[in-house]
Design a protein around this motif. Structure first.
Motif, PDB file in Angstrom:
ATOM      1  N   TYR A 217       0.893  -1.174   0.000  1.00  0.00           N
ATOM      2  CA  TYR A 217       0.000   0.000   0.000  1.00  0.00           C
ATOM      3  C   TYR A 217       0.917   1.205   0.000  1.00  0.00           C
ATOM      4  O   TYR A 217       1.411   1.582   1.053  1.00  0.00           O
ATOM      5  CB  TYR A 217      -0.869   0.030   1.258  1.00  0.00           C
ATOM      6  CG  TYR A 217      -1.882  -1.086   1.336  1.00  0.00           C
ATOM      7  CD1 TYR A 217      -3.026  -1.077   0.550  1.00  0.00           C
ATOM      8  CD2 TYR A 217      -1.699  -2.145   2.222  1.00  0.00           C
ATOM      9  CE1 TYR A 217      -3.963  -2.086   0.631  1.00  0.00           C
ATOM     10  CE2 TYR A 217      -2.640  -3.163   2.315  1.00  0.00           C
ATOM     11  CZ  TYR A 217      -3.760  -3.124   1.518  1.00  0.00           C
ATOM     12  OH  TYR A 217      -4.687  -4.130   1.604  1.00  0.00           O
TER      13      TYR A 217
ATOM     14  N   THR B 102       3.925   1.225   2.305  1.00  0.00           N
ATOM     15  CA  THR B 102       3.754   0.142   3.276  1.00  0.00           C
ATOM     16  C   THR B 102       3.782  -1.219   2.598  1.00  0.00           C
ATOM     17  O   THR B 102       2.999  -1.481   1.682  1.00  0.00           O
ATOM     18  CB  THR B 102       2.402   0.289   4.015  1.00  0.00           C
ATOM     19  OG1 THR B 102       2.320   1.601   4.537  1.00  0.00           O
ATOM     20  CG2 THR B 102       2.285  -0.726   5.146  1.00  0.00           C
TER      21      THR B 102
ATOM     22  N   ALA C 272       2.589  -4.381   3.187  1.00  0.00           N
ATOM     23  CA  ALA C 272       1.701  -5.168   4.049  1.00  0.00           C
ATOM     24  C   ALA C 272       2.109  -6.640   4.011  1.00  0.00           C
ATOM     25  O   ALA C 272       2.124  -7.322   5.041  1.00  0.00           O
ATOM     26  CB  ALA C 272       0.255  -4.992   3.613  1.00  0.00           C
TER      27      ALA C 272
ATOM     28  N   ASN D  83      -0.306  -6.191  15.707  1.00  0.00           N
ATOM     29  CA  ASN D  83      -1.079  -5.287  14.868  1.00  0.00           C
ATOM     30  C   ASN D  83      -0.238  -4.783  13.714  1.00  0.00           C
ATOM     31  O   ASN D  83       0.900  -4.394  13.911  1.00  0.00           O
ATOM     32  CB  ASN D  83      -1.491  -4.071  15.715  1.00  0.00           C
ATOM     33  CG  ASN D  83      -2.977  -3.953  15.773  1.00  0.00           C
ATOM     34  OD1 ASN D  83      -3.669  -4.373  14.845  1.00  0.00           O
ATOM     35  ND2 ASN D  83      -3.487  -3.389  16.854  1.00  0.00           N
ATOM     36  N   GLY D  84      -0.794  -4.826  12.512  1.00  0.00           N
ATOM     37  CA  GLY D  84      -0.085  -4.270  11.366  1.00  0.00           C
ATOM     38  C   GLY D  84       0.906  -5.224  10.717  1.00  0.00           C
ATOM     39  O   GLY D  84       1.599  -4.862   9.772  1.00  0.00           O
ATOM     40  N   ALA D  85       0.949  -6.471  11.197  1.00  0.00           N
ATOM     41  CA  ALA D  85       1.915  -7.440  10.663  1.00  0.00           C
ATOM     42  C   ALA D  85       1.568  -7.880   9.245  1.00  0.00           C
ATOM     43  O   ALA D  85       2.432  -8.337   8.503  1.00  0.00           O
ATOM     44  CB  ALA D  85       1.999  -8.653  11.584  1.00  0.00           C
ATOM     45  N   GLY D  86       0.271  -7.766   8.875  1.00  0.00           N
ATOM     46  CA  GLY D  86      -0.158  -8.190   7.537  1.00  0.00           C
ATOM     47  C   GLY D  86      -1.131  -9.356   7.565  1.00  0.00           C
ATOM     48  O   GLY D  86      -1.473  -9.913   6.523  1.00  0.00           O
ATOM     49  N   LYS D  87      -1.623  -9.716   8.740  1.00  0.00           N
ATOM     50  CA  LYS D  87      -2.486 -10.897   8.895  1.00  0.00           C
ATOM     51  C   LYS D  87      -3.791 -10.755   8.117  1.00  0.00           C
ATOM     52  O   LYS D  87      -4.179 -11.643   7.365  1.00  0.00           O
ATOM     53  CB  LYS D  87      -2.798 -11.139  10.398  1.00  0.00           C
ATOM     54  CG  LYS D  87      -1.571 -11.326  11.262  1.00  0.00           C
ATOM     55  CD  LYS D  87      -1.930 -11.618  12.702  1.00  0.00           C
ATOM     56  CE  LYS D  87      -2.683 -10.485  13.409  1.00  0.00           C
ATOM     57  NZ  LYS D  87      -1.889  -9.239  13.527  1.00  0.00           N
ATOM     58  N   THR D  88      -4.470  -9.631   8.300  1.00  0.00           N
ATOM     59  CA  THR D  88      -5.755  -9.440   7.624  1.00  0.00           C
ATOM     60  C   THR D  88      -5.564  -9.357   6.118  1.00  0.00           C
ATOM     61  O   THR D  88      -6.354  -9.905   5.346  1.00  0.00           O
ATOM     62  CB  THR D  88      -6.467  -8.182   8.167  1.00  0.00           C
ATOM     63  OG1 THR D  88      -6.732  -8.389   9.559  1.00  0.00           O
ATOM     64  CG2 THR D  88      -7.786  -7.931   7.450  1.00  0.00           C
ATOM     65  N   THR D  89      -4.492  -8.708   5.695  1.00  0.00           N
ATOM     66  CA  THR D  89      -4.187  -8.633   4.262  1.00  0.00           C
ATOM     67  C   THR D  89      -4.048 -10.040   3.685  1.00  0.00           C
ATOM     68  O   THR D  89      -4.602 -10.341   2.623  1.00  0.00           O
ATOM     69  CB  THR D  89      -2.886  -7.825   4.036  1.00  0.00           C
ATOM     70  OG1 THR D  89      -3.047  -6.527   4.629  1.00  0.00           O
ATOM     71  CG2 THR D  89      -2.580  -7.677   2.559  1.00  0.00           C
TER      72      THR D  89
ATOM     73  N   THR E 157      -1.067   2.454  11.852  1.00  0.00           N
ATOM     74  CA  THR E 157      -1.968   1.635  11.050  1.00  0.00           C
ATOM     75  C   THR E 157      -3.293   2.349  10.796  1.00  0.00           C
ATOM     76  O   THR E 157      -3.746   3.163  11.591  1.00  0.00           O
ATOM     77  CB  THR E 157      -2.255   0.306  11.766  1.00  0.00           C
ATOM     78  OG1 THR E 157      -2.666   0.593  13.101  1.00  0.00           O
ATOM     79  CG2 THR E 157      -1.010  -0.561  11.826  1.00  0.00           C
TER      80      THR E 157
ATOM     81  N   ARG F 139     -11.572  -0.320   4.385  1.00  0.00           N
ATOM     82  CA  ARG F 139     -10.861  -0.563   3.137  1.00  0.00           C
ATOM     83  C   ARG F 139     -11.780  -0.881   2.000  1.00  0.00           C
ATOM     84  O   ARG F 139     -12.809  -1.495   2.163  1.00  0.00           O
ATOM     85  CB  ARG F 139      -9.911  -1.725   3.317  1.00  0.00           C
ATOM     86  CG  ARG F 139      -8.833  -1.369   4.266  1.00  0.00           C
ATOM     87  CD  ARG F 139      -8.018  -2.585   4.439  1.00  0.00           C
ATOM     88  NE  ARG F 139      -7.371  -2.512   5.714  1.00  0.00           N
ATOM     89  CZ  ARG F 139      -6.749  -3.544   6.239  1.00  0.00           C
ATOM     90  NH1 ARG F 139      -6.752  -4.698   5.605  1.00  0.00           N
ATOM     91  NH2 ARG F 139      -6.177  -3.415   7.380  1.00  0.00           N
TER      92      ARG F 139
HETATM   93  N1  LIG Z   1      -6.261  -0.307   2.609  1.00  0.00           N
HETATM   94  C1  LIG Z   1      -5.074  -0.012   3.141  1.00  0.00           C
HETATM   95  N2  LIG Z   1      -4.464   1.139   2.803  1.00  0.00           N
HETATM   96  C2  LIG Z   1      -3.253   1.461   3.311  1.00  0.00           C
HETATM   97  N3  LIG Z   1      -2.553   0.692   4.163  1.00  0.00           N
HETATM   98  C3  LIG Z   1      -3.113  -0.459   4.566  1.00  0.00           C
HETATM   99  C4  LIG Z   1      -4.395  -0.867   4.073  1.00  0.00           C
HETATM  100  N4  LIG Z   1      -4.683  -2.067   4.628  1.00  0.00           N
HETATM  101  C5  LIG Z   1      -3.645  -2.382   5.421  1.00  0.00           C
HETATM  102  N5  LIG Z   1      -2.701  -1.439   5.395  1.00  0.00           N
HETATM  103  C6  LIG Z   1      -1.417  -1.465   6.109  1.00  0.00           C
HETATM  104  O1  LIG Z   1      -0.799  -2.712   5.850  1.00  0.00           O
HETATM  105  C7  LIG Z   1      -0.186  -3.218   7.017  1.00  0.00           C
HETATM  106  C8  LIG Z   1      -0.759  -4.578   7.345  1.00  0.00           C
HETATM  107  O2  LIG Z   1      -2.120  -4.431   7.760  1.00  0.00           O
HETATM  108  P1  LIG Z   1      -3.037  -5.643   8.204  1.00  0.00           P
HETATM  109  O3  LIG Z   1      -2.971  -6.698   7.168  1.00  0.00           O
HETATM  110  O4  LIG Z   1      -4.361  -5.103   8.545  1.00  0.00           O
HETATM  111  O5  LIG Z   1      -2.284  -6.155   9.518  1.00  0.00           O
HETATM  112  P2  LIG Z   1      -2.856  -7.006  10.755  1.00  0.00           P
HETATM  113  O6  LIG Z   1      -4.135  -7.626  10.334  1.00  0.00           O
HETATM  114  O7  LIG Z   1      -1.771  -7.990  11.025  1.00  0.00           O
HETATM  115  O8  LIG Z   1      -3.035  -6.060  11.888  1.00  0.00           O
HETATM  116  C9  LIG Z   1      -0.404  -2.200   8.097  1.00  0.00           C
HETATM  117  O9  LIG Z   1       0.728  -1.361   8.165  1.00  0.00           O
HETATM  118  C10 LIG Z   1      -1.609  -1.421   7.601  1.00  0.00           C
HETATM  119  O10 LIG Z   1      -1.594  -0.110   8.077  1.00  0.00           O
END
Ligand SMILES: Nc1ncnc2c1ncn2[C@@H]1O[C@H](COP(=O)(O)OP(=O)(O)O)[C@@H](O)[C@H]1O
Ligand SMILES: [Mg+2]
Length: 349
Positions: free
Chosen positions: A32, A35, A37, A57-63, A338, A344
């Motif tokens: 992103y 970043t 992710a 938090n912010g590791a990339g798990k949800t991504t 984050t 998103r």
């Molecule tokens: N839509 C987005 N736009 C910009 N940055 C994003 C977006 N989604 C996630 N990020 C960034 O990508 C990184 C990984 O996010 P995320 O996958 O949500 O981590 P986790 O689920 O492990 O907390 C973070 O730094 C987050 O801020």
């Protein structure tokens, strides 16, 4: 990471084969802007197992979960779920997965039963079958009595159980659970853990993300530790625990005068972990490092054999912070840069 790997691509209508794992990820990248992710993630989940993806938090798990469930397209790399490619076979893939997000996906205004029935219909189940499935799953997740009430009246635990039930409507082969217990109180967390264990008993493959070492320990057989979009460690839970120094056994003898001699005695026996046993005078306890259940048993046996009466005994896992510090040399608590995850845009594939 894995950039030279060639993966066999399946034909569009091919049935999933048993060649790869239930989830196969190679060199997955998602940026992103600045970043990263996901910065080249490799991951393999064997059929019928629970893979824990542990990271702050912010590791990339949800991504990662969003890419694997086809809600988001990767910038590079490959991923298959149940043999289906995330980019080339999104429709087939969606039919075999279940997803429970970090944020509840149920409609608050609708009763629990209606929520499940509606999802069944969205999944193309005939009315009769959708009805039967809603009934069965409410029963299964102990929500039958609350079936007719709007989900907005449910407790946190009930809502999470409804979420789990919703993700099971389509009889998924692979289930993604994104931080299933974040924000729940300890008792509710235990309830959700029990449900997930039962689901695994039914044979579903689970990829579970979590920020809690304890949750990974409870549910996963294997662990992938992620940090800033990269895999920093992976392997069996026991193996990883051993790498970070295992657990700590905390014992409190009735007689505090026993503390010093007992510590020396245990270290001399050589049945404990790598670190030495320490005395915590303030709490009147002994901190014994252990690497396995066998060591735990041996220590308790040795204490008993010495005729010492114990007032308390507990084991403590290393915290996520300790795991991280040990694996990466820095703390897990990432800077708060984050963005909110729920705002998103979704990428239709
Ligand atoms: N839509 C987005 N736009 C910009 N940055 C994003 C977006 N989604 C996630 N990020 C960034 O990508 C990184 C990984 O996010 P995320 O996958 O949500 O981590 P986790 O689920 O492990 O907390 C973070 O730094 C987050 O801020
Ligand atoms: Mg997340």
């Amino acid at each position: 990471m894995g950039s030279g790997t060639v993966f066999p691509m399946k034909e569009i209508d091919d049935k999933p084969g048993g060649v790869s794992g239930a989830v196969s990820v190679r060199g997955l990248v998602k940026h992103y802007g600045e970043t990263k992710a996901l910065d080249g993630v490799d991951l393999e989940v064997r059929e019928g197992t629970v893979m824990g993806v542990l990271g702050p938090n912010g590791a990339g798990k949800t991504t990662l979960v969003r890419i694997l469930s086809t809600l988001l397209a990767p910038d590079a790399g490959q991923a298959t779920v149940a043999g289906y490619d995330v980019l080339r076979q999104p429709r087939q893939l969606r039919r075999v997965i279940g997803l429970t997000g970090q944020y509840a996906s149920v409609d608050e205004k609708l009763p629990g039963w209606e929520n499940l029935y509606m999802i069944g219909r969205l999944l193309d189940l005939p009315r009769k079958e959708a009805r039967a499935r809603a009934d069965a799953l409410l029963e299964r997740f102990s929500l039958t009595e609350a079936a007719k009430r709007p989900a907005s009246t449910y407790s946190g635990g009930m809502r999470r159980r409804l979420d789990l039930a919703a993700s099971m409507i389509g009889r998924p082969a692979v289930l993604f659970l994104d931080e299933p217990t974040t924000g729940l109180d300890p008792r509710t967390r235990n309830e959700v853990w029990d449900e997930v264990k039962a689901m695994v008993g039914d044979g579903v493959t689970v990829l579970l993300t979590t920020q809690y070492m304890e949750e990974a320990e409870q549910l996963a057989s294997e662990l992938t530790v992620v940090d800033r979009g990269k895999v920093v460690a992976g392997g069996g839970i026991e193996e990883l625990k051993a790498r970070v120094g295992g657990r700590t056994l905390r014992i409190r003898p009735v007689d505090a005068l026993e503390l010093g001699p007992l510590a020396g005695y245990l270290d001399d026996l050589g049945i404990t972990g790598l670190a030495t046993t320490t005395v915590d005078p303030a709490s009147g306890t002994l901190l014994v490092p252990i690497l396995s259940d066998e060591q735990l048993t041996a220590v308790v046996g040795a204490v008993t054999a010495r005729g010492i009466t114990l007032a308390a005994i507990t084991t403590e896992l290393p915290s996520l912070d300790e795991v991280f510090l040990s694996l990466t040399g820095h703390r897990a608590s990432a800077p708060q840069d984050t963005v909110p995850v729920d705002d998103r845009e979704e990428v239709a594939v």
